[in-house]
Scaffold this motif. Structure first.
Motif, mmCIF file in Angstrom:
data_model
loop_
_atom_site.group_PDB
_atom_site.id
_atom_site.type_symbol
_atom_site.label_atom_id
_atom_site.label_comp_id
_atom_site.label_asym_id
_atom_site.label_seq_id
_atom_site.Cartn_x
_atom_site.Cartn_y
_atom_site.Cartn_z
ATOM 1 N N THR A 123 2.934 7.078 -6.466
ATOM 2 C CA THR A 123 1.981 8.036 -7.043
ATOM 3 C C THR A 123 2.311 9.457 -6.631
ATOM 4 O O THR A 123 2.361 10.375 -7.464
ATOM 5 C CB THR A 123 0.546 7.682 -6.595
ATOM 6 O OG1 THR A 123 0.223 6.364 -7.025
ATOM 7 C CG2 THR A 123 -0.454 8.666 -7.179
ATOM 8 N N ARG A 173 0.837 -1.210 0.000
ATOM 9 C CA ARG A 173 0.000 0.000 0.000
ATOM 10 C C ARG A 173 0.861 1.245 0.000
ATOM 11 O O ARG A 173 0.625 2.190 -0.774
ATOM 12 C CB ARG A 173 -0.920 0.003 1.224
ATOM 13 C CG ARG A 173 -2.072 -0.974 1.153
ATOM 14 C CD ARG A 173 -2.875 -0.961 2.447
ATOM 15 N NE ARG A 173 -3.388 0.381 2.769
ATOM 16 C CZ ARG A 173 -4.061 0.663 3.875
ATOM 17 N NH1 ARG A 173 -4.298 -0.294 4.778
ATOM 18 N NH2 ARG A 173 -4.491 1.890 4.096
ATOM 19 N N THR A 182 -3.452 13.480 -1.726
ATOM 20 C CA THR A 182 -3.218 12.471 -2.765
ATOM 21 C C THR A 182 -2.655 11.193 -2.154
ATOM 22 O O THR A 182 -3.037 10.077 -2.542
ATOM 23 C CB THR A 182 -2.238 13.009 -3.823
ATOM 24 O OG1 THR A 182 -2.789 14.186 -4.417
ATOM 25 C CG2 THR A 182 -1.962 11.975 -4.895
ATOM 26 N N ASN A 183 -1.764 11.340 -1.196
ATOM 27 C CA ASN A 183 -1.178 10.193 -0.503
ATOM 28 C C ASN A 183 -2.255 9.361 0.183
ATOM 29 O O ASN A 183 -2.266 8.130 0.095
ATOM 30 C CB ASN A 183 -0.160 10.704 0.523
ATOM 31 C CG ASN A 183 0.640 9.599 1.180
ATOM 32 O OD1 ASN A 183 1.060 8.659 0.532
ATOM 33 N ND2 ASN A 183 0.838 9.708 2.487
ATOM 34 N N SER A 218 -4.517 7.599 -2.303
ATOM 35 C CA SER A 218 -3.823 6.512 -2.998
ATOM 36 C C SER A 218 -3.648 5.286 -2.122
ATOM 37 O O SER A 218 -3.055 4.290 -2.549
ATOM 38 C CB SER A 218 -2.445 6.994 -3.482
ATOM 39 O OG SER A 218 -2.580 8.070 -4.384
ATOM 40 N N SER A 222 1.159 4.159 -3.045
ATOM 41 C CA SER A 222 0.846 5.570 -2.771
ATOM 42 C C SER A 222 2.097 6.430 -2.863
ATOM 43 O O SER A 222 2.054 7.557 -3.392
ATOM 44 C CB SER A 222 0.213 5.707 -1.383
ATOM 45 O OG SER A 222 1.074 5.190 -0.381
ATOM 46 N N SER A 279 5.219 5.661 3.228
ATOM 47 C CA SER A 279 4.787 6.147 1.914
ATOM 48 C C SER A 279 5.506 7.444 1.546
ATOM 49 O O SER A 279 5.941 7.622 0.403
ATOM 50 C CB SER A 279 3.271 6.374 1.920
ATOM 51 O OG SER A 279 2.841 6.927 0.696
ATOM 52 N N ALA A 289 -2.291 5.133 1.268
ATOM 53 C CA ALA A 289 -1.129 5.074 2.163
ATOM 54 C C ALA A 289 -1.507 4.458 3.507
ATOM 55 O O ALA A 289 -2.611 4.672 4.016
ATOM 56 C CB ALA A 289 -0.557 6.469 2.371
ATOM 57 N N TYR A 296 0.392 10.640 7.674
ATOM 58 C CA TYR A 296 0.234 10.701 6.224
ATOM 59 C C TYR A 296 0.885 11.930 5.580
ATOM 60 O O TYR A 296 0.774 12.115 4.381
ATOM 61 C CB TYR A 296 -1.257 10.690 5.864
ATOM 62 C CG TYR A 296 -1.988 9.496 6.423
ATOM 63 C CD1 TYR A 296 -1.910 8.260 5.801
ATOM 64 C CD2 TYR A 296 -2.743 9.597 7.585
ATOM 65 C CE1 TYR A 296 -2.585 7.150 6.309
ATOM 66 C CE2 TYR A 296 -3.417 8.503 8.106
ATOM 67 C CZ TYR A 296 -3.342 7.284 7.469
ATOM 68 O OH TYR A 296 -3.984 6.199 7.982
#
Length: 581
Positions: free
Chosen positions: A39, A32, A321-322, A325, A36, A332, A327, A81
């Protein structure tokens, strides 16, 4: 907020990465984070270069910042995050620092800002930074967005102006004065990039729109041999080397000169990073440690400067975004930095073909997103003081300087808040005589002995109320034998209010009046005791409730005992006059 503080105290400065990994980390969790992180790394690639170029430096500086600071913010931070790196909020500040003090001056400023952030975190000031009023943050964010947009017109339209005035008005005068210098091919590339970004966002939101747009237009421009300015033609491309450690030259004279700029960078980094943490908490239900985050931000900024980077902070859009995606942990964010390392080592030459017009279009979109025009327009319907603070902060950010804007905005917002609070606090007379302010009493006091006056303060008693309190007392035509001041509804007092009480006592003493204070709460009582005011007024004149105050008033005036009155409901239960003497 209270629960967050409790969590912060319990965890100390333990990075979130360690606390999360201690709970267990499986292969699925890693996959995962890998997805992320990759990305977000791809999303960060054009943004890091664009922010660096817009800030007046070279694109690799933005990449170095995202690599070094981004890794440390994730590894040491207080958010699960958070993604860190260069952001649009710093563009105008960095550009101005470089123009005044050079890039070495920026490096020293960034190191100083990092030290300030660490001090903020160690002193546990994380929650205080979030007290900056919303109209102030909305005003300066919208102002920065307008300045970023203005700074991109030259590259967006291909005007190729060698000298662009740094001030807002000067920029637009230069643009209008050279309108004939617009390059149609460059403008078309920028508009195409803009259109692709908008289209991808609308119809294929899972694809990173800036990356898709920049890649597509770059390939098209190279294939057609379009005569547009690129990263390679202006900067000679991006070196295929990782950043190296170097201490900037500095003197104590420079430190003194750059201190205001460093404080601005530190405050902005703290505000944006903690706002990003709050956004992440709202999206996931997690909880960040504000003080740990500030220490990590400070460490990351120091390291960024030592490796030739620019100021960094938490990036709200990349953090979101993280999360979207998938995370799982701060790993990540570390992977996002690793992706950027791979790009520098393997694909840096390809960046030389990216048209500057494409990056300008990306920043135009960033400026639009930053402006949050819907929030700005909505706040225009807010109370007039908030509208004034927001518009003044916005205007000063655009026309003068962000530091001035934030300082003036916070001071003005504080003054207007204190004015509001002073109106919330009410002062009235409780014995039926007219006063400056009256309202229906919850427990009216009757059968007040002759020669006794009773006033009550309802609300915080601070310097904004003290002057009005004095004016109320001035309306008394003659001095009573006893003056009872009920303070049962006063949750807090400050030194100005305490001074007003001491002046009242002196005035009463000069006129032969005995001053009694009734119903003091615990916090105000402790403040009066700490400053020695209890001894000045006399501890036997501090009454636990109105019953005790009226009994003492009858003893002073020589009137006979009467029926007991209802006690102060807001005073501390069980406290007696003898316990205070």
């Amino acid at each position: 907020m209270h629960s967050q503080n409790v969590a912060s105290d319990r965890e100390g400065f333990l990075p979130k990465a360690i606390s999360v990994l201690r709970q267990g980390y499986s292969r699925q969790n890693f996959l995962r984070d890998l997805g992320s992180g990759a990305t977000v790394g791809i999303v960060a690639l054009p943004l890091a270069m664009a922010f660096a170029i817009a800030s007046g430096t070279t694109p690799e500086k933005g990449l170095f910042t995202a690599i070094v600071a981004g890794f440390l913010i994730s590894a040491l931070g207080g958010s699960r995050y958070q993604i860190g790196g260069p952001t649009g909020a710093f563009v105008v500040i960095i550009f101005n620092i470089i123009s005044r003090h050079g890039f070495d001056g920026l490096l020293l400023t960034t190191i100083m800002a990092g030290i300030i952030l660490i001090i903020f975190g160690v002193l546990r000031l994380g929650t205080l930074i979030t007290f900056i009023p919303y109209p102030v943050t909305t005003g300066f964010t919208a102002g920065i967005a307008l300045l970023i947009f203005s700074s991109q017109i030259n590259d967006f339209l291909g005007m190729r102006l060698d000298v662009i005035p740094p001030d807002f008005i000067g920029k637009w005068q230069a643009y209008f004065g050279h309108a004939g210098a617009i390059d149609p091919v460059t403008a078309a590339a920028a508009l195409l990039t803009l259109g692709i970004i908008i289209g991808v966002r609308q119809f294929v939101p899972r694809i990173p729109a800036p990356v898709a747009a920049v890649a597509a237009v770059s390939v098209l421009a190279a294939a057609c041999g379009a005569p547009v300015e690129t990263i390679g033609s202006r900067f000679g491309g991006i070196p295929q080397t990782l950043p190296s450690f170097a201490l900037p030259d500095f003197s104590w004279a420079q430190v003194r000169i750059l201190l205001p700029d460093a404080l601005t960078v530190a405050l902005l980094a703290g505000i944006e990073s903690l706002l990003s943490c709050v956004v992440a908490d709202g999206m996931t239900g997690s909880r960040h440690n504000a003080n740990t985050e500030l220490v990590a931000q400070g460490t990351a900024n120091i390291a960024s400067a030592l490796f030739g980077g620019i100021p960094a902070t938490g990036a709200i859009a990349r953090t979101a975004t993280n999360i979207r995606s998938g995370a799982f942990s701060p790993v990540s964010g570390m992977i996002h930095s690793a992706v950027l390392v791979l790009f520098v080592l393997l694909l840096a030459p390809a960046a030389g073909y990216i048209p500057l017009a494409c990056l300008a279009a990306v920043l135009v979109v960033v400026a639009w997103d930053m402006s949050e025009i819907h929030k700005f327009m909505r706040l225009l319907r807010a109370p007039k003081p908030d509208v004034l603070v927001m518009c003044l902060t916005f205007g000063l950010t655009v026309a003068v300087d962000l530091t001035v804007a934030v300082n003036v905005g916070v001071v003005l917002a504080s003054l207007l808040f204190m004015q509001r609070m002073s109106k919330v606090t009410r002062i009235r007379e409780s014995d039926g005589e007219p006063a400056a302010e009256t309202w229906a009493e919850e427990d009216p006091v009757s059968d007040v002995p002759q020669g006794v006056r009773i006033y009550e303060i309802d609300g915080p008693f601070f310097f904004g109320v003290a002057d009005r309190f004095k004016s109320v007392l001035d309306i008394m035509e003659k001095s009573p034998a006893v003056f009872i001041l009920r303070l049962r509804k006063v949750p807090t007092v400050d030194s100005t209010a305490i001074n007003a009480l001491e002046l009242l006592h002196a005035r009463c003493k000069a006129n032969g009046t005995v001053l009694l204070l009734s119903g003091l709460r615990k916090a105000p009582l402790q403040e009066l005791q700490r400053l020695g005011t209890l001894d000045i007024i006399g501890r036997r004149n501090i009454m636990p409730d109105i019953n005790a105050a009226l009994e003492r008033a009858r003893a002073i005036t020589g009137t006979h005992d009467r029926t007991h009155r209802q006690p102060d409901r807001h005073s501390s239960s069980g406290r007696t006059a003898s316990s205070l003497s």
